[in-house]
Design a protein around this motif. Structure first.
Motif, PDB file in Angstrom:
ATOM      1  N   ASP A 119       0.845  -1.197   0.000  1.00 27.27           N
ATOM      2  CA  ASP A 119       0.000   0.000   0.000  1.00 27.27           C
ATOM      3  C   ASP A 119       0.880   1.247   0.000  1.00 27.27           C
ATOM      4  N   ASP A 120       0.330   2.332  -0.508  1.00 22.65           N
ATOM      5  CA  ASP A 120       1.102   3.575  -0.612  1.00 22.65           C
ATOM      6  C   ASP A 120       1.663   4.026   0.731  1.00 22.65           C
ATOM      7  N   ASP A 121       0.887   3.850   1.810  1.00 21.07           N
ATOM      8  CA  ASP A 121       1.307   4.355   3.118  1.00 21.07           C
ATOM      9  C   ASP A 121       2.272   3.427   3.859  1.00 21.07           C
ATOM     10  N   TRP A 122       2.522   2.254   3.319  1.00 21.34           N
ATOM     11  CA  TRP A 122       3.391   1.319   4.026  1.00 21.34           C
ATOM     12  C   TRP A 122       4.791   1.893   4.250  1.00 21.34           C
ATOM     13  N   ARG A 123       5.279   2.636   3.274  1.00 20.18           N
ATOM     14  CA  ARG A 123       6.636   3.205   3.397  1.00 20.18           C
ATOM     15  C   ARG A 123       6.710   4.207   4.549  1.00 20.18           C
ATOM     16  N   LEU A 124       5.582   4.859   4.878  1.00 19.68           N
ATOM     17  CA  LEU A 124       5.563   5.786   6.013  1.00 19.68           C
ATOM     18  C   LEU A 124       5.580   5.037   7.341  1.00 19.68           C
ATOM     19  N   LEU A 125       5.126   3.790   7.310  1.00 19.56           N
ATOM     20  CA  LEU A 125       5.080   2.974   8.522  1.00 19.56           C
ATOM     21  C   LEU A 125       6.401   2.292   8.834  1.00 19.56           C
ATOM     22  N   GLU A 126       7.032   1.726   7.830  1.00 22.24           N
ATOM     23  CA  GLU A 126       8.052   0.725   8.073  1.00 22.24           C
ATOM     24  C   GLU A 126       9.308   1.241   8.771  1.00 22.24           C
ATOM     25  N   ASN A 127       9.573   2.535   8.680  1.00 18.54           N
ATOM     26  CA  ASN A 127      10.750   3.069   9.379  1.00 18.54           C
ATOM     27  C   ASN A 127      10.400   3.957  10.570  1.00 18.54           C
ATOM     28  N   ASN A 128       9.121   4.116  10.829  1.00 18.81           N
ATOM     29  CA  ASN A 128       8.692   5.039  11.881  1.00 18.81           C
ATOM     30  C   ASN A 128       8.500   4.303  13.206  1.00 18.81           C
ATOM     31  N   TYR A 129       9.614   4.013  13.869  1.00 22.87           N
ATOM     32  CA  TYR A 129       9.537   3.379  15.187  1.00 22.87           C
ATOM     33  C   TYR A 129      10.816   3.672  15.951  1.00 22.87           C
ATOM     34  N   SER A 130      10.736   3.524  17.271  1.00 21.85           N
ATOM     35  CA  SER A 130      11.884   3.833  18.127  1.00 21.85           C
ATOM     36  C   SER A 130      12.686   2.597  18.505  1.00 21.85           C
ATOM     37  N   TYR A 131      11.992   1.510  18.894  1.00 21.29           N
ATOM     38  CA  TYR A 131      12.694   0.337  19.420  1.00 21.29           C
ATOM     39  C   TYR A 131      12.505  -0.895  18.538  1.00 21.29           C
ATOM     40  N   SER A 132      11.289  -1.166  18.153  1.00 24.00           N
ATOM     41  CA  SER A 132      11.006  -2.299  17.275  1.00 24.00           C
ATOM     42  C   SER A 132       9.747  -1.990  16.480  1.00 24.00           C
ATOM     43  N   PHE A 133       9.610  -2.618  15.333  1.00 30.56           N
ATOM     44  CA  PHE A 133       8.463  -2.355  14.467  1.00 30.56           C
ATOM     45  C   PHE A 133       7.244  -3.099  14.996  1.00 30.56           C
ATOM     46  N   LYS A 134       6.195  -2.372  15.327  1.00 26.16           N
ATOM     47  CA  LYS A 134       4.985  -2.964  15.917  1.00 26.16           C
ATOM     48  C   LYS A 134       3.779  -2.912  14.986  1.00 26.16           C
ATOM     49  N   ASN A 135       3.885  -2.148  13.906  1.00 21.81           N
ATOM     50  CA  ASN A 135       2.702  -1.862  13.097  1.00 21.81           C
ATOM     51  C   ASN A 135       2.469  -2.834  11.945  1.00 21.81           C
ATOM     52  N   GLN A 136       2.662  -4.123  12.221  1.00 18.03           N
ATOM     53  CA  GLN A 136       2.219  -5.118  11.250  1.00 18.03           C
ATOM     54  C   GLN A 136       0.706  -4.986  11.087  1.00 18.03           C
ATOM     55  N   PRO A 137       0.144  -5.433   9.966  1.00 22.19           N
ATOM     56  CA  PRO A 137      -1.305  -5.329   9.788  1.00 22.19           C
ATOM     57  C   PRO A 137      -2.084  -5.924  10.969  1.00 22.19           C
ATOM     58  N   TYR A 138      -3.087  -5.201  11.415  1.00 29.18           N
ATOM     59  CA  TYR A 138      -3.985  -5.557  12.526  1.00 29.18           C
ATOM     60  C   TYR A 138      -3.356  -5.338  13.897  1.00 29.18           C
TER      61      TYR A 138
END
Length: 372
Positions: free
Chosen positions: A279-298
């Motif tokens: 999705d277009d917004d995925w690139r905004l999600l994948e690097n936006n975290y401090s310690y670990s990536f939590k924003n997997q779908p759902y």
């Protein structure tokens, strides 16, 4: 069913500095967070719990003590050290502090406290005013600038601007400030006219974007220079309903039913629809975290279900006379806590309804109290 347990979680989180984010007192949660402690304190006001109210006053004073020169309220304070945000500042911290401080001043007989906090409250409002940037009436939040600090919304967000309206409204009432009351009403009208389709000839922040935006049964999540983010922001809409913004409550309720049917439960997602890889917004999600990536779908902000904001939704719907949906939400939440044996986890995944995040979270205990 879990009322006493919720209250006990909050009481365990009270320290000399104020209300911590979790009764577990570990990691980043062993801090007095502005938004967490203020929402939790608001619940204390609703249920008239003296111990929680005492913790709220400590939180108010701790955060006020560390107010920045520009009027900004800290995102959090721990052991006398203040943080105003990591990657970016937190717009909602300042607004929540004003909102709940004024709510508290409205129930206390401490006139000296009301007088002593007036300058700090007005300084905080002044800070929010500077965050308009273009002096046109709406507050601008950077990416990651509020509670959904690892999500994709930014710009003139519904959530932050509704909070700013609430802060103006509460301050005008506590200090009998007619000029501020007018500003609050103007702010409410500006939000009303720019976050949903309507037939008025009112001022539009972004005429081109507004013309292209699609009609929804809820208020759009945010507006940016490149157009509207039309996704559903549960927190922003819940507060809009609570604060009597004009919305077709029948159409809004029907939308909530449709989302519930899609997910096959009533632990509604904080943001909808869910963002997936590609999705277009995925690139905004994948690097936006401090310690670990939590924003997997759902999960987390990306479609995760947060009891705190379901609580605000229930409170708003009940104020509008809608009873069925709040009853379904609290029944679902109680059933999950019974089945999983874990009380007041941070959030639930909406695909498998897994209890995730920190345990004994004041946010979630507060959500339950707001629901009930």
């Amino acid at each position: 069913m879990f009322r006493e347990e919720a209250i006990e979680v909050i009481r365990k989180a009270i320290t000399e500095e104020g209300i911590l984010a979790s009764a577990q007192r570990k990691d980043n949660y062993a801090r007095v967070w502005a938004r967490d402690s203020m929402m939790t304190g608001y619940a204390g006001i609703l249920i008239c719990d003296e111990e929680i109210l005492n913790g709220l006053e400590k939180s108010i004073l701790t955060l006020a003590k560390h107010q920045a020169e520009n009027g900004q309220i800290p995102s959090n304070v721990v052991n006398g050290r203040a943080s105003y945000g990591t990657h970016v500042g937190r717009t909602d911290a300042t607004a929540w502090w004003i909102v709940t401080t004024c709510e508290y001043l409205g129930i206390t007989s401490d006139d000296a406290l009301r007088v002593s906090l007036k300058e700090k409250i007005y300084q905080a409002l002044s800070c929010l005013k500077t965050w308009e940037y273009n002096q046109r009436g709406l507050v601008y939040s950077p990416l990651g600038g509020n509670w959904a600090d690892e999500y994709v919304t930014s710009g003139y967000t519904l959530y932050d601007n509704v909070l700013r309206y609430w802060a103006l409204k509460n301050t005008s009432e506590i200090y009998n400030d007619h000029e501020l009351k007018v500003v609050a009403e103007q702010t409410k009208n500006l939000i009303q006219q720019n976050f949903c389709k309507n037939d008025s000839n009112a001022f539009r922040y972004h005429e081109t974007a507004y013309a292209k935006a699609k009609t929804k049964p809820y208020f759009w999540a945010s507006l940016n220079a490149n157009g509207y983010d039309e996704r559903f922001d549960l927190a922003g809409n819940a507060l809009s309903v609570l604060l009597d913004f004009e919305i077709n409550i029948d159409a809004f309720s029907e939308f909530l039913n449709i989302v519930s049917n899609e997910f096959k439960h009533w632990m509604l997602p904080a943001f909808y629809p869910v963002i997936f890889p590609g999705d277009d917004d995925w690139r905004l999600l994948e690097n936006n975290y401090s310690y670990s990536f939590k924003n997997q779908p759902y999960h987390f902000h990306n479609g995760g279900s947060w009891p705190i904001f379901l609580g605000w939704l229930c409170l708003g719907l009940k104020k509008k006379g809608v009873r069925g949906i709040p009853e379904k939400i609290i029944t679902e939440y109680e059933t999950l806590m019974n089945e999983k044996g874990e009380l007041f986890r941070e959030y639930y995944s909406t695909d498998k309804l897994l209890p995730l995040g920190t345990e004994q979270l004041c946010f979630s205990a507060t959500g339950y109290l707001l629901m009930s």
